[in-house]
Design a protein around this motif. Structure first.
Motif, PDB file in Angstrom:
ATOM      1  N   ASP A   1     -32.424 -45.803  20.223  1.00 51.70           N
ATOM      2  CA  ASP A   1     -33.242 -46.983  20.464  1.00 51.70           C
ATOM      3  C   ASP A   1     -34.715 -46.688  20.217  1.00 51.70           C
ATOM      4  OD1 ASP A   1     -33.612 -49.742  21.467  1.00 51.70           O
ATOM      5  OD2 ASP A   1     -34.596 -48.734  23.157  1.00 51.70           O
ATOM      6  N   ALA A   2     -35.183 -45.548  20.704  1.00 52.30           N
ATOM      7  CA  ALA A   2     -36.593 -45.186  20.517  1.00 52.30           C
ATOM      8  C   ALA A   2     -36.925 -45.031  19.040  1.00 52.30           C
ATOM      9  CB  ALA A   2     -36.907 -43.899  21.272  1.00 52.30           C
TER      10      ALA A   2
ATOM     11  N   GLN B   1     -35.220 -46.358  16.407  1.00 48.86           N
ATOM     12  CA  GLN B   1     -35.070 -47.632  15.697  1.00 48.86           C
ATOM     13  C   GLN B   1     -36.224 -48.578  15.963  1.00 48.86           C
ATOM     14  OE1 GLN B   1     -31.138 -49.029  16.785  1.00 48.86           O
ATOM     15  NE2 GLN B   1     -30.182 -47.908  15.104  1.00 48.86           N
ATOM     16  N   ARG B   2     -36.739 -48.579  17.171  1.00 56.31           N
ATOM     17  CA  ARG B   2     -37.869 -49.457  17.483  1.00 56.31           C
ATOM     18  C   ARG B   2     -39.122 -49.041  16.722  1.00 56.31           C
ATOM     19  NH1 ARG B   2     -37.838 -52.279  22.921  1.00 56.31           N
ATOM     20  NH2 ARG B   2     -35.689 -52.103  23.638  1.00 56.31           N
ATOM     21  N   GLY B   3     -39.266 -47.743  16.529  1.00 59.61           N
ATOM     22  CA  GLY B   3     -40.413 -47.236  15.777  1.00 59.61           C
ATOM     23  C   GLY B   3     -41.744 -47.486  16.445  1.00 59.61           C
ATOM     24  N   GLU B   4     -41.744 -47.678  17.745  1.00 55.68           N
ATOM     25  CA  GLU B   4     -42.990 -47.953  18.469  1.00 55.68           C
ATOM     26  C   GLU B   4     -43.681 -46.648  18.846  1.00 55.68           C
ATOM     27  OE1 GLU B   4     -42.076 -50.434  21.815  1.00 55.68           O
ATOM     28  OE2 GLU B   4     -41.079 -51.938  20.575  1.00 55.68           O
ATOM     29  N   GLU B   5     -44.976 -46.608  18.647  1.00 54.25           N
ATOM     30  CA  GLU B   5     -45.764 -45.421  18.963  1.00 54.25           C
ATOM     31  C   GLU B   5     -45.618 -45.013  20.430  1.00 54.25           C
ATOM     32  OE1 GLU B   5     -47.776 -43.588  16.728  1.00 54.25           O
ATOM     33  OE2 GLU B   5     -46.798 -44.806  15.202  1.00 54.25           O
ATOM     34  N   LYS B   6     -45.473 -45.983  21.303  1.00 55.14           N
ATOM     35  CA  LYS B   6     -45.403 -45.675  22.735  1.00 55.14           C
ATOM     36  C   LYS B   6     -44.135 -44.915  23.107  1.00 55.14           C
ATOM     37  CE  LYS B   6     -43.336 -50.058  24.165  1.00 55.14           C
ATOM     38  NZ  LYS B   6     -43.514 -51.253  24.965  1.00 55.14           N
ATOM     39  N   MET B   7     -43.145 -44.892  22.215  1.00 56.96           N
ATOM     40  CA  MET B   7     -41.903 -44.173  22.484  1.00 56.96           C
ATOM     41  C   MET B   7     -42.007 -42.692  22.119  1.00 56.96           C
ATOM     42  SD  MET B   7     -40.086 -46.594  23.658  1.00 56.96           S
ATOM     43  CE  MET B   7     -38.350 -46.861  23.451  1.00 56.96           C
TER      44      MET B   7
END
Length: 69
Positions: free
Chosen positions: A27-28, A30-36
């Motif tokens: 999930d982290a 795939q989301r590709g969000e910096e906060k992850m």
């Protein structure tokens, strides 16, 4: 407020089984969000600290190969 991010991340996944840990990682990514990224870094730190030298070498080879692409 004194927040220890590393401890908070470990606390959040402690007790998770392999399927839950995999879901968290996938999930982290795939989301590709910096906060992850800090969370993935903490999970990698746990893996690294519990790996023997052969496992560490395999991770380094995998990482080196992945960065060549």
């Amino acid at each position: 407020m004194n927040l220890n991010l590393r401890n908070a991340i470990i606390h959040n996944v402690s007790g998770n089984d392999q399927a839950q840990l995999k879901d968290t990682i996938v999930d982290a990514i795939q989301r590709g969000e910096e906060k992850m990224l800090p969370g993935l870094g903490v999970l990698f730190e746990v893996i690294w600290n519990h790996a023997d030298e052969q496992e560490k070498n395999m991770m380094l080879e995998t990482l080196e190969e992945g960065l060549k692409q």
